[in-house]
Scaffold this active site. Structure first.
Site, PDB file in Angstrom:
ATOM      1  N   MET A  10      -3.145 188.812  70.491  1.00 31.21           N
ATOM      2  CA  MET A  10      -2.862 189.626  71.668  1.00 31.21           C
ATOM      3  C   MET A  10      -1.519 189.175  72.221  1.00 31.21           C
ATOM      4  O   MET A  10      -1.393 188.034  72.688  1.00 31.21           O
ATOM      5  CB  MET A  10      -3.981 189.440  72.701  1.00 31.21           C
ATOM      6  CG  MET A  10      -3.800 190.219  73.978  1.00 31.21           C
ATOM      7  SD  MET A  10      -5.289 190.202  75.018  1.00 31.21           S
ATOM      8  CE  MET A  10      -5.475 188.461  75.350  1.00 31.21           C
ATOM      9  N   TYR A  57      -5.530 180.728  81.195  1.00 30.44           N
ATOM     10  CA  TYR A  57      -5.168 181.876  80.355  1.00 30.44           C
ATOM     11  C   TYR A  57      -6.140 183.032  80.502  1.00 30.44           C
ATOM     12  O   TYR A  57      -7.174 182.923  81.141  1.00 30.44           O
ATOM     13  CB  TYR A  57      -4.936 181.497  78.902  1.00 30.44           C
ATOM     14  CG  TYR A  57      -6.014 180.817  78.098  1.00 30.44           C
ATOM     15  CD1 TYR A  57      -7.333 180.690  78.518  1.00 30.44           C
ATOM     16  CD2 TYR A  57      -5.679 180.303  76.839  1.00 30.44           C
ATOM     17  CE1 TYR A  57      -8.282 180.070  77.736  1.00 30.44           C
ATOM     18  CE2 TYR A  57      -6.627 179.680  76.040  1.00 30.44           C
ATOM     19  CZ  TYR A  57      -7.924 179.567  76.487  1.00 30.44           C
ATOM     20  OH  TYR A  57      -8.857 178.959  75.698  1.00 30.44           O
ATOM     21  N   GLU A  58      -5.745 184.180  79.945  1.00 32.23           N
ATOM     22  CA  GLU A  58      -6.463 185.449  80.105  1.00 32.23           C
ATOM     23  C   GLU A  58      -6.580 185.862  81.575  1.00 32.23           C
ATOM     24  O   GLU A  58      -7.564 186.448  81.988  1.00 32.23           O
ATOM     25  CB  GLU A  58      -7.858 185.387  79.459  1.00 32.23           C
ATOM     26  CG  GLU A  58      -7.866 185.001  78.006  1.00 32.23           C
ATOM     27  CD  GLU A  58      -6.973 185.881  77.149  1.00 32.23           C
ATOM     28  OE1 GLU A  58      -6.701 187.033  77.549  1.00 32.23           O
ATOM     29  OE2 GLU A  58      -6.519 185.427  76.094  1.00 32.23           O
ATOM     30  N   GLY A  59      -5.528 185.584  82.335  1.00 28.59           N
ATOM     31  CA  GLY A  59      -5.530 185.893  83.761  1.00 28.59           C
ATOM     32  C   GLY A  59      -6.033 184.715  84.547  1.00 28.59           C
ATOM     33  O   GLY A  59      -7.217 184.363  84.461  1.00 28.59           O
TER      34      GLY A  59
END
Length: 593
Positions: A164, A441-443
């Protein structure tokens, strides 16, 4: 460091007894002929072997060796390649994948428990396949049939991996600032140019091909986040017959030197006119990418649960064996020089906190998985819509609360070991380092909190919150809910959450800083109420079945009591912090910091 053993008894309890998953699967047409209780148990047992015997032994050595970078090439630690080959032989990457393209089609309720085992055994290794599974979701949901046929079977099989590619040096949480460009090439493909950072598994030596999902802008794209498109960019182009062709001009410029997850390659990726293919509609890439991101957010939340479980298992074993001092009520082991430290109240406080948070998180993750299964497979439109609404509400809670409490638990585990917890060979310090990234991570968890309060609660005038509250009240009013011992505490906590939410709705209209000031405290308050719901449900089952297995169910009830008496009261201080408003944050000028 204790060997990792998947908590199969507790996983079966949550899956079969609390949520009665086999009954749910039997009424969903897409799952009725795919999975039952025996199938689920067999998968969990095999997963326990894979994670405990294949992956866990590589966890410390992988951390010590780390991923290595040399002239654009990345080497994973010794043993990872062999383990990965064995891992994909079992079909684990495609466990919940679309069976039309080679996935196994298993329900998410089962997949979340497998993911917990993976992260508990070896977080770094797990990330390679986690990103692939997420990429598959985005491709399956948004790509053309041609792209699905070309890429999904080999991604599900694990022959190829997925990534991603969102973040750029100047564009982290604000994706509207990204600069990567996509130029049409006249044949339906696009030339992708730009650089991305923090790309997990962007380069590695485990798979023959790597499939990058890249956010980029078309030449005529609107400014900001509304002008972002999603592209599939393979490391190697794929020939018409499915064989690998020429190398695409996408390369790894370096890897990051990190605090933890050192065996996971975190890459800087450079796209120099690389051939890519549009996924979904032009300028709608962010919506398509969120299909993957929401999966990854739940998955990374489960990383918090997995690391906490591994830390707990090790800490309990150590606390039973380590002799220091005497128990408060007098010697428990008079024949020995001291008693095991598990006799001491403060050690019990730490262990019970870990146990209550981890088991509560396991139940909550399974419940979110249930909503995902209902949204995907139910043939009842109202049931699907309600599940979708709950997923939107609960995903930021799962990502942030699982990982915040996961770090808390790992720190407790380290503390139980005392000085040995600070020493590498005992394993606890690695878990603290590895789990720490999950809050980032991932927001980041602050972003998750803003999403929860600003968009998912206040943004839809608390409609989703009312749906969540209705689930709790329906349980409390059910025969099982009436019989369980914590109904009044659960309802009081829910009413506190509703009261705070209503107050915030009024304050946010008056004070534009209020949402940001309250968001993290609000998410934690929500999380503790959600866990109270889970513990009440588990207590209801344990109360009913206690006579059949006194040891297990009595322990479950005692842990539930600890949660309601010692952890749920944290919501009182959280409420006080929320109601203090935003003013205390602005008492200093910028220069006074």
């Amino acid at each position: 460091m204790a060997a990792f053993n998947a908590p199969l008894r507790d996983m079966r309890f949550v899956l079969h007894e609390v949520f009665q998953a086999p009954d749910l699967w039997a009424r969903l047409p897409a799952l009725a002929d795919t999975v039952d209780a025996d199938t689920a148990d067999a998968i969990l047992e095999e997963a326990a072997k894979v994670t405990g015997q294949l992956l866990a032994p590589l966890n410390r050595s992988g951390d010590e060796e780390g991923a290595r970078f040399d002239n654009g090439q990345v080497s994973t630690p010794t043993g990872f390649g062999t383990a990965y080959a064995t891992y994909i032989e079992g079909g684990w990457v495609g466990l919940a994948g679309n069976p039309v393209y080679g996935g196994l089609g298993m329900p998410k309720m089962l997949a979340v428990q497998f993911e917990e085992m993976l992260y508990a055994a070896n977080s770094s290794f797990s990330l390679y396949s986690a990103l692939t599974a997420g990429a598959c979701l985005a491709i399956d949901a948004h790509a053309s049939e041609e792209l699905k046929q070309t890429y999904l079977p080999r991604l599900y099989s694990g022959e190829w991996a997925g990534t991603m590619c969102l973040t750029e040096a100047q564009a982290g949480s604000d994706l509207g600032l990204l600069r990567t460009r996509a130029e049409p090439q006249g044949d339906g493909s696009y030339a992708i140019s730009g650089s991305k950072i923090f790309i997990t598994g962007g380069e590695q030596d485990l798979t023959a091909n790597i499939v990058h999902l890249v956010l980029a802008r078309l030449p005529d794209a609107p400014a900001g986040s509304r002008g972002i498109s999603l592209f599939l960019v393979p490391k190697f182009l794929v020939n018409a017959d499915g064989s690998l062709g020429a190398r695409n001009p996408v390369n790894c410029g370096s890897i990051e030197h990190k605090m933890g997850i050192k065996a996971s390659a975190t890459c800087v990726m450079n796209f120099d006119g690389a051939t890519g293919y549009l996924v979904g509609e032009p300028n709608r890439g962010l919506a398509a990418m969120f299909t993957m991101m929401n999966y990854e957010r739940l998955s990374i939340g489960i990383q918090g649960i997995g690391c906490a479980e591994a830390s707990y298992q090790s800490a309990v074993e150590y606390a039973r064996e380590r002799l220091q001092g005497r128990a408060p009520g007098g010697p428990l082991a008079a024949e020995k020089s001291a008693d095991p430290i598990i006799a001491h109240p403060d050690v019990r406080r730490m262990l019970l906190t870990m146990k209550a948070l981890t088991e509560g998180g396991r139940a909550f993750a399974t419940w979110v998985g249930q909503q995902l299964d209902l949204a995907k497979f139910s043939d009842n439109i109202d049931e699907r819509n309600n599940a979708d609404a709950l997923i939107a509400l609960l995903t930021p809670v799962a990502k942030a609360f699982f990982t915040d409490t996961g770090l808390e638990s790992c720190i407790h585990g380290q503390q139980v070991f005392g000085g040995h917890g600070y020493i590498r060979e005992w394993g606890q310090e690695q878990l603290v380092r590895d789990v720490r990234i999950a809050q980032i991570y991932e927001g980041t968890n602050g972003i998750q909190a803003l999403d929860l309060l600003g968009r998912k609660v206040l943004g839809n005038e608390r409609a989703s919150l009312r749906l969540f509250a209705a689930e709790i009240r329906a349980f409390v009013d059910s025969p099982a809910g009436v019989a369980q011992p914590f109904a009044s505490e659960l309802l009081a906590a829910l009413e506190r959450l509703e009261s705070v939410s209503a107050w915030l709705a009024g304050e946010a209209a008056r004070d534009p800083a209020q949402v940001g000031a309250a968001a993290v405290d609000y998410l934690h308050l929500f999380g503790y109420v959600a866990y109270a719901f889970m513990w009440a449900r588990m207590a209801a089952v344990a109360t009913e079945r206690r006579a059949s297995d006194e040891t297990f169910y009595a322990a479950k009830l005692a842990t539930a009591q600890f949660y309601f008496r010692k952890l749920l009261p944290r919501i009182h201080s959280l409420e006080a912090g929320i109601r203090a408003g935003s003013e205390p944050l602005y008492g200093l000028t910028t220069e006074q910091f």
